[in-house]
Motif scaffolding. Sequence first.
Motif, PDB file in Angstrom:
ATOM      1  N   GLY A 197      40.237  24.305  38.887  1.00  0.00           N
ATOM      2  CA  GLY A 197      40.065  25.374  39.880  1.00  0.00           C
ATOM      3  C   GLY A 197      41.033  26.507  39.637  1.00  0.00           C
ATOM      4  N   THR A 250      30.417  21.797  41.008  1.00  0.00           N
ATOM      5  CA  THR A 250      30.473  20.339  40.851  1.00  0.00           C
ATOM      6  C   THR A 250      31.250  19.760  42.022  1.00  0.00           C
ATOM      7  OG1 THR A 250      32.496  20.607  39.580  1.00  0.00           O
ATOM      8  CG2 THR A 250      30.499  20.119  38.331  1.00  0.00           C
ATOM      9  N   ARG A 298      31.725  27.835  32.077  1.00  0.00           N
ATOM     10  CA  ARG A 298      32.521  29.074  32.106  1.00  0.00           C
ATOM     11  C   ARG A 298      31.653  30.313  31.859  1.00  0.00           C
ATOM     12  NH1 ARG A 298      37.400  29.796  27.794  1.00  0.00           N
ATOM     13  NH2 ARG A 298      38.110  31.853  28.441  1.00  0.00           N
ATOM     14  N   GLU A 335      40.834  29.243  52.960  1.00  0.00           N
ATOM     15  CA  GLU A 335      40.920  29.664  51.556  1.00  0.00           C
ATOM     16  C   GLU A 335      42.307  30.246  51.301  1.00  0.00           C
ATOM     17  OE1 GLU A 335      39.984  29.085  48.362  1.00  0.00           O
ATOM     18  OE2 GLU A 335      37.952  29.281  49.195  1.00  0.00           O
ATOM     19  N   LEU A 382      26.450  27.522  41.247  1.00  0.00           N
ATOM     20  CA  LEU A 382      27.046  26.764  40.144  1.00  0.00           C
ATOM     21  C   LEU A 382      28.209  25.992  40.735  1.00  0.00           C
ATOM     22  CD1 LEU A 382      27.783  26.103  37.152  1.00  0.00           C
ATOM     23  CD2 LEU A 382      29.034  28.273  37.098  1.00  0.00           C
ATOM     24  N   LEU A 439      39.868  33.231  44.250  1.00  0.00           N
ATOM     25  CA  LEU A 439      39.844  34.156  43.116  1.00  0.00           C
ATOM     26  C   LEU A 439      38.458  34.734  42.916  1.00  0.00           C
ATOM     27  CD1 LEU A 439      42.093  32.099  40.693  1.00  0.00           C
ATOM     28  CD2 LEU A 439      42.664  34.219  41.883  1.00  0.00           C
ATOM     29  N   ASN A 440      37.431  33.930  43.252  1.00  0.00           N
ATOM     30  CA  ASN A 440      36.074  34.384  42.967  1.00  0.00           C
ATOM     31  C   ASN A 440      35.697  35.660  43.705  1.00  0.00           C
ATOM     32  OD1 ASN A 440      34.757  32.815  40.971  1.00  0.00           O
ATOM     33  ND2 ASN A 440      34.958  31.061  42.325  1.00  0.00           N
ATOM     34  N   ALA A 486      29.436  31.152  34.769  1.00  0.00           N
ATOM     35  CA  ALA A 486      30.234  31.712  35.869  1.00  0.00           C
ATOM     36  C   ALA A 486      30.327  33.239  35.704  1.00  0.00           C
ATOM     37  CB  ALA A 486      31.627  31.081  35.892  1.00  0.00           C
ATOM     38  N   MET A 497      31.100  33.222  49.967  1.00  0.00           N
ATOM     39  CA  MET A 497      32.239  32.289  50.086  1.00  0.00           C
ATOM     40  C   MET A 497      32.513  32.003  51.563  1.00  0.00           C
ATOM     41  SD  MET A 497      34.925  33.657  47.199  1.00  0.00           S
ATOM     42  CE  MET A 497      36.063  32.282  47.214  1.00  0.00           C
ATOM     43  N   LEU A 553      44.080  27.132  40.434  1.00  0.00           N
ATOM     44  CA  LEU A 553      45.477  26.888  40.042  1.00  0.00           C
ATOM     45  C   LEU A 553      45.693  27.222  38.556  1.00  0.00           C
ATOM     46  CD1 LEU A 553      48.342  25.608  40.330  1.00  0.00           C
ATOM     47  CD2 LEU A 553      47.274  23.393  39.932  1.00  0.00           C
ATOM     48  N   SER A 573      31.458  27.334  42.911  1.00  0.00           N
ATOM     49  CA  SER A 573      32.431  26.678  43.774  1.00  0.00           C
ATOM     50  C   SER A 573      32.571  25.197  43.477  1.00  0.00           C
ATOM     51  CB  SER A 573      31.939  26.828  45.219  1.00  0.00           C
ATOM     52  OG  SER A 573      32.855  26.294  46.115  1.00  0.00           O
ATOM     53  N   ARG A 574      33.770  24.678  43.740  1.00  0.00           N
ATOM     54  CA  ARG A 574      33.891  23.233  43.870  1.00  0.00           C
ATOM     55  C   ARG A 574      33.044  22.857  45.080  1.00  0.00           C
ATOM     56  NH1 ARG A 574      38.567  21.743  45.787  1.00  0.00           N
ATOM     57  NH2 ARG A 574      39.490  23.777  46.124  1.00  0.00           N
ATOM     58  N   GLN A 580      36.189  22.116  51.995  1.00  0.00           N
ATOM     59  CA  GLN A 580      36.917  23.381  52.165  1.00  0.00           C
ATOM     60  C   GLN A 580      36.021  24.610  52.038  1.00  0.00           C
ATOM     61  OE1 GLN A 580      39.733  23.955  48.958  1.00  0.00           O
ATOM     62  NE2 GLN A 580      40.022  26.107  49.396  1.00  0.00           N
ATOM     63  N   TYR A 633      30.060  22.262  35.178  1.00  0.00           N
ATOM     64  CA  TYR A 633      31.127  23.251  35.009  1.00  0.00           C
ATOM     65  C   TYR A 633      30.766  24.113  33.808  1.00  0.00           C
ATOM     66  CZ  TYR A 633      35.679  25.317  35.104  1.00  0.00           C
ATOM     67  OH  TYR A 633      36.692  26.227  35.215  1.00  0.00           O
TER      68      TYR A 633
HETATM   69  P1  ADP Z   1      39.595  26.848  44.066  1.00  0.00           P
HETATM   70  O1  ADP Z   1      40.803  26.900  43.220  1.00  0.00           O
HETATM   71  O2  ADP Z   1      39.869  26.468  45.480  1.00  0.00           O
HETATM   72  O3  ADP Z   1      38.505  26.032  43.485  1.00  0.00           O
HETATM   73  P2  ADP Z   1      39.362  29.719  43.463  1.00  0.00           P
HETATM   74  O4  ADP Z   1      38.400  30.745  43.958  1.00  0.00           O
HETATM   75  O5  ADP Z   1      40.792  30.059  43.550  1.00  0.00           O
HETATM   76  O6  ADP Z   1      39.015  28.350  44.195  1.00  0.00           O
HETATM   77  O7  ADP Z   1      39.125  29.450  41.906  1.00  0.00           O
HETATM   78  C1  ADP Z   1      38.022  28.797  41.391  1.00  0.00           C
HETATM   79  C2  ADP Z   1      38.002  29.010  39.899  1.00  0.00           C
HETATM   80  O8  ADP Z   1      37.256  27.954  39.296  1.00  0.00           O
HETATM   81  C3  ADP Z   1      37.341  30.289  39.471  1.00  0.00           C
HETATM   82  O9  ADP Z   1      37.885  30.723  38.241  1.00  0.00           O
HETATM   83  C4  ADP Z   1      35.879  29.845  39.295  1.00  0.00           C
HETATM   84  O10 ADP Z   1      35.151  30.707  38.471  1.00  0.00           O
HETATM   85  C5  ADP Z   1      36.088  28.491  38.684  1.00  0.00           C
HETATM   86  N1  ADP Z   1      34.999  27.538  38.914  1.00  0.00           N
HETATM   87  C6  ADP Z   1      34.797  26.768  40.002  1.00  0.00           C
HETATM   88  N2  ADP Z   1      33.716  25.968  39.821  1.00  0.00           N
HETATM   89  C7  ADP Z   1      33.235  26.259  38.600  1.00  0.00           C
HETATM   90  C8  ADP Z   1      32.124  25.758  37.823  1.00  0.00           C
HETATM   91  N3  ADP Z   1      31.313  24.822  38.292  1.00  0.00           N
HETATM   92  N4  ADP Z   1      31.928  26.286  36.590  1.00  0.00           N
HETATM   93  C9  ADP Z   1      32.749  27.249  36.115  1.00  0.00           C
HETATM   94  N5  ADP Z   1      33.806  27.749  36.790  1.00  0.00           N
HETATM   95  C10 ADP Z   1      34.053  27.253  38.008  1.00  0.00           C
END
Ligand code: ADP
Length: 484
Positions: free
Chosen positions: A17, A335, A363, A383, A333, A387-388, A366, A378, A19, A305-306, A310, A361
């Motif tokens: 995520g 997991t 990239r 939150e 998109l 970042l998104n 995304a 979102m 971090l 998103s995860r 949350q 997942y």
């Molecule tokens: P969190 O850290 O709470 O998950 P953030 O918005 O700070 O939320 O950051 C999420 C990051 O993870 C972003 O860079 C987002 O693009 C990436 N991300 C989350 N889920 C996926 C996914 N399934 N595939 C690609 N990137 C993802």
Amino acid sequence: MRILAATSELHPYSKTGGLADMVAGLSNSLAEQGHEVRIVTPLYKCVRESVANLKPFDWKMQLPLGAQTIEAKVWTIHPRDNLTIYFIDQPDFFNRDGLYQTEQGGFPDNPDRFIFFSKAVTHLARYLDWRPDILHLHDWQSALIPLLVRHQSTNEGWENPPATCLTIHNLAYQGVCDKSHFENTNLPWDHFTPDGVEFFGSINFLKAGIVYSDWVSTVSRKYASEILTPEFGCGLEAILTKRISTLSGILNGVDYGEWNTTNNPFIPFQYSAGNLDGKSKNKMALQRSLGLKVDSNVPFFGTISRLAEQKGLHLLIKTLRELDLNQMQFVLLGTGDVSLANQFNNLAKEFPQNVAIHIGYDRQLAHLIEAGTDFFVMPSLYEPCGLNQLYSLRYGSIPIVRATGGLDDTIQDIDSSGAPGTGLKFLNPLASELTETMRRALRLYPTSNFKRCQLMGMKQDYSWNLSAKSYANLFTNLCMQNLR
Ligand code: ADP
Ligand code: GLC
């Protein structure tokens, strides 16, 4: 200044995520500003298998973990001037699939993995021939370090140890575990009290970090104030309130070197605020690749998103069921939670031309979703920063957010009266409010104000520069106090 950071994930080597993005972005920016930055992170299997130019570091650790002695090696990489990364190579703990868990749940030895990691970081901080001025620790996985430092300084002759700053990225993950793991810290049980590491009879790593670090920071100002309340404090609000004079929020930045629309290998058509042609071409490319109806005029909503509580996605499911999906499109998109994934997948089966769900997942996808959608949703229950929504602003995908934490700090509401803003906000975590806000988005879409707001968002600047300076100022003050 010499800064040693400890993190359990780091872009582009390991990530679940934000971090990972945050530590990478901040470190690059601090390094660019002339600070010497070094980062310690685990050598996970994914790093071992994918990073070609790791160099062995001439350093062998033998550290106690309860009654055992655990060995580890260290590998390094030097990606740019002023930046060195140390990977802790302990195969039993880190050479496995996944960073923290499998589909069956978290690894049962997570407490021991990160007690060991924290000891390894402390060991490097103490014995490297490069002495850090500050230790910057992230989340529960490194939150034991301030106590280890204090203990070694008071009892084991470590003179003038560095100052410590703990950054909380998400208060809900505290590293709570059975007290039997405390043996593995090799610390005296005096610290296992309600004023220290103990939390209702268990160990709480994050609490230990909050109690023993010199400073506590979070990733937005709003979240820094929210976590002092029972609604957002996850049981730690009282202990955080005690630290109110040494607690602050510094907003995360964006690495525009990666997250941009003008020089981006992940999107087929480049574009900018001056020329949006590429954006609608990306929209059609995205629709095509997802098997949706190709139509540049249909309002297109996206979420990356995860799939975790949350993120408020249960509200989004209800809202999507309320809206007329034949008049719009939606892509997700993500997991995580299997039942949420199933509910989204059912929608895609019912509306194959209008709803696409990609569980996984990815990239590249995304970036294409940010570039190809008109709105980015979102509805987070909380939150810390997010970042998104910041990426979406730059990609011209107007964020629809709940007014919480960093989402509230970074998005300016587009008023129904027509006043421009950068996104659409709602206050309470209710599907009815999200539905109303998405209806506002649908009404905005055909008006000229849509483009005005889109362009206003694209011009926002959330580069790391400013936030990294705030961290540098904070660290300088901490070092000065540390020397007194
Ligand atoms: P969190 O850290 O709470 O998950 P953030 O918005 O700070 O939320 O950051 C999420 C990051 O993870 C972003 O860079 C987002 O693009 C990436 N991300 C989350 N889920 C996926 C996914 N399934 N595939 C690609 N990137 C993802
Ligand atoms: C956490 C938070 C997110 C934040 C990220 C980076 O995962 O949930 O809001 O942006 O950390 O700080």
